[in-house]
Design a protein around this motif. Structure first.
Motif, PDB file in Angstrom:
ATOM      1  N   SER A  33      37.277  44.031  46.502  1.00  0.00           N
ATOM      2  CA  SER A  33      37.407  43.992  45.048  1.00  0.00           C
ATOM      3  C   SER A  33      38.268  45.142  44.530  1.00  0.00           C
ATOM      4  O   SER A  33      38.811  45.059  43.443  1.00  0.00           O
ATOM      5  N   ARG A  35      37.154  47.959  43.643  1.00  0.00           N
ATOM      6  CA  ARG A  35      36.387  48.783  42.703  1.00  0.00           C
ATOM      7  C   ARG A  35      35.589  49.827  43.467  1.00  0.00           C
ATOM      8  O   ARG A  35      35.040  49.543  44.520  1.00  0.00           O
ATOM      9  N   TRP A 168      28.854  37.466  43.920  1.00  0.00           N
ATOM     10  CA  TRP A 168      29.799  38.242  43.117  1.00  0.00           C
ATOM     11  C   TRP A 168      31.230  37.897  43.514  1.00  0.00           C
ATOM     12  O   TRP A 168      32.104  37.713  42.673  1.00  0.00           O
ATOM     13  N   ARG A 169      31.469  37.763  44.824  1.00  0.00           N
ATOM     14  CA  ARG A 169      32.813  37.444  45.345  1.00  0.00           C
ATOM     15  C   ARG A 169      33.292  36.082  44.870  1.00  0.00           C
ATOM     16  O   ARG A 169      34.474  35.877  44.619  1.00  0.00           O
ATOM     17  N   PHE A 174      35.994  37.522  39.589  1.00  0.00           N
ATOM     18  CA  PHE A 174      36.178  38.480  40.685  1.00  0.00           C
ATOM     19  C   PHE A 174      37.667  38.756  40.841  1.00  0.00           C
ATOM     20  O   PHE A 174      38.480  37.852  40.956  1.00  0.00           O
ATOM     21  N   GLU A 176      40.696  40.562  42.960  1.00  0.00           N
ATOM     22  CA  GLU A 176      41.115  41.212  44.194  1.00  0.00           C
ATOM     23  C   GLU A 176      41.635  42.593  43.841  1.00  0.00           C
ATOM     24  O   GLU A 176      42.049  42.846  42.718  1.00  0.00           O
ATOM     25  N   TYR A 177      41.677  43.504  44.804  1.00  0.00           N
ATOM     26  CA  TYR A 177      42.024  44.884  44.482  1.00  0.00           C
ATOM     27  C   TYR A 177      43.410  45.026  43.886  1.00  0.00           C
ATOM     28  O   TYR A 177      43.639  45.869  43.052  1.00  0.00           O
ATOM     29  N   ALA A 180      42.991  44.347  40.345  1.00  0.00           N
ATOM     30  CA  ALA A 180      42.137  45.357  39.710  1.00  0.00           C
ATOM     31  C   ALA A 180      42.948  46.599  39.349  1.00  0.00           C
ATOM     32  O   ALA A 180      42.642  47.293  38.401  1.00  0.00           O
TER      33      ALA A 180
END
Length: 186
Positions: A33, A35, A168-169, A174, A176-177, A180
């Motif tokens: 994620s 985060r 959560w995924r 959701f 992806e990094y 994010a």
């Protein structure tokens, strides 16, 4: 080492491996994620994920080695490679073999990550999502501690952690990094 000690250490290493692999899968989702966790930066989450995966893998190797040496378990070399051929509860032992085979694939691709490329690594790493429930089914079906409340609570906590991370995924929001870190243009 006595047979009882081999059996106890073999069981204990398998149970502990389940805990570490559950933690690794859960943190893998968090890492993906992009985060951070409240107490850890994103890079630390990735490091703990790798450590948990390594510890889980080493504990699986210990689990197999100890049970191979235990005369009660009656494991053969072939039982580490080909599933469903074991003498004791072949279905449940076979699931353990299948989980081990999947773990080897994930480990090898992790070691060769730089040579395989990110796309291949990620595609094979998705195998972890299949590996974990197979390993849990093995523990629940083949484990001699499944009748104990402490083990059911432990397995339940592992299941809740992984199910929560996967839920959560799978949520639509959701990110992806990469997304994010990059603001979306309106």
């Amino acid at each position: 080492m006595t047979s009882e000690a081999l059996w106890a250490l073999g069981r204990g290493s398998g149970i502990t491996a389940l805990g570490f692999l559950s933690l690794s899968l859960t943190l893998g989702v968090v890492t993906r994620s992009g985060r951070p966790l409240p107490a850890l930066p994103r890079s630390a989450v990735a490091e703990v994920h790798r450590f948990a995966a390594l510890a889980g893998t080493l504990l699986v190797a210990m689990h197999l080695g100890l049970l191979f040496a235990d005369p009660y378990a009656q494991l053969r070399i072939i039982d580490f490679v080909l599933p469903f051929l074991g003498a004791y509860r072949p279905l449940w032992q076979g699931l353990g073999t299948l989980a081990f085979d999947l773990l080897i694939v994930v480990v090898v691709t992790s070691v060769l990550r730089q040579r395989l490329g990110l796309r291949v690594f990620r595609a094979v790493h998705w195998t972890s999502y299949a590996l974990w429930p197979v390993a849990l089914a093995h523990a629940l079906g083949n484990g001699t501690d499944t009748g104990h409340l402490w083990f059911r609570i432990f397995a339940g906590c592992c299941g809740v952690a992984v199910a929560g991370a996967l839920a959560w995924r799978l949520r639509a929001e959701f990110a992806e990094y990469a997304r994010a870190r990059t603001p979306v243009d309106a």
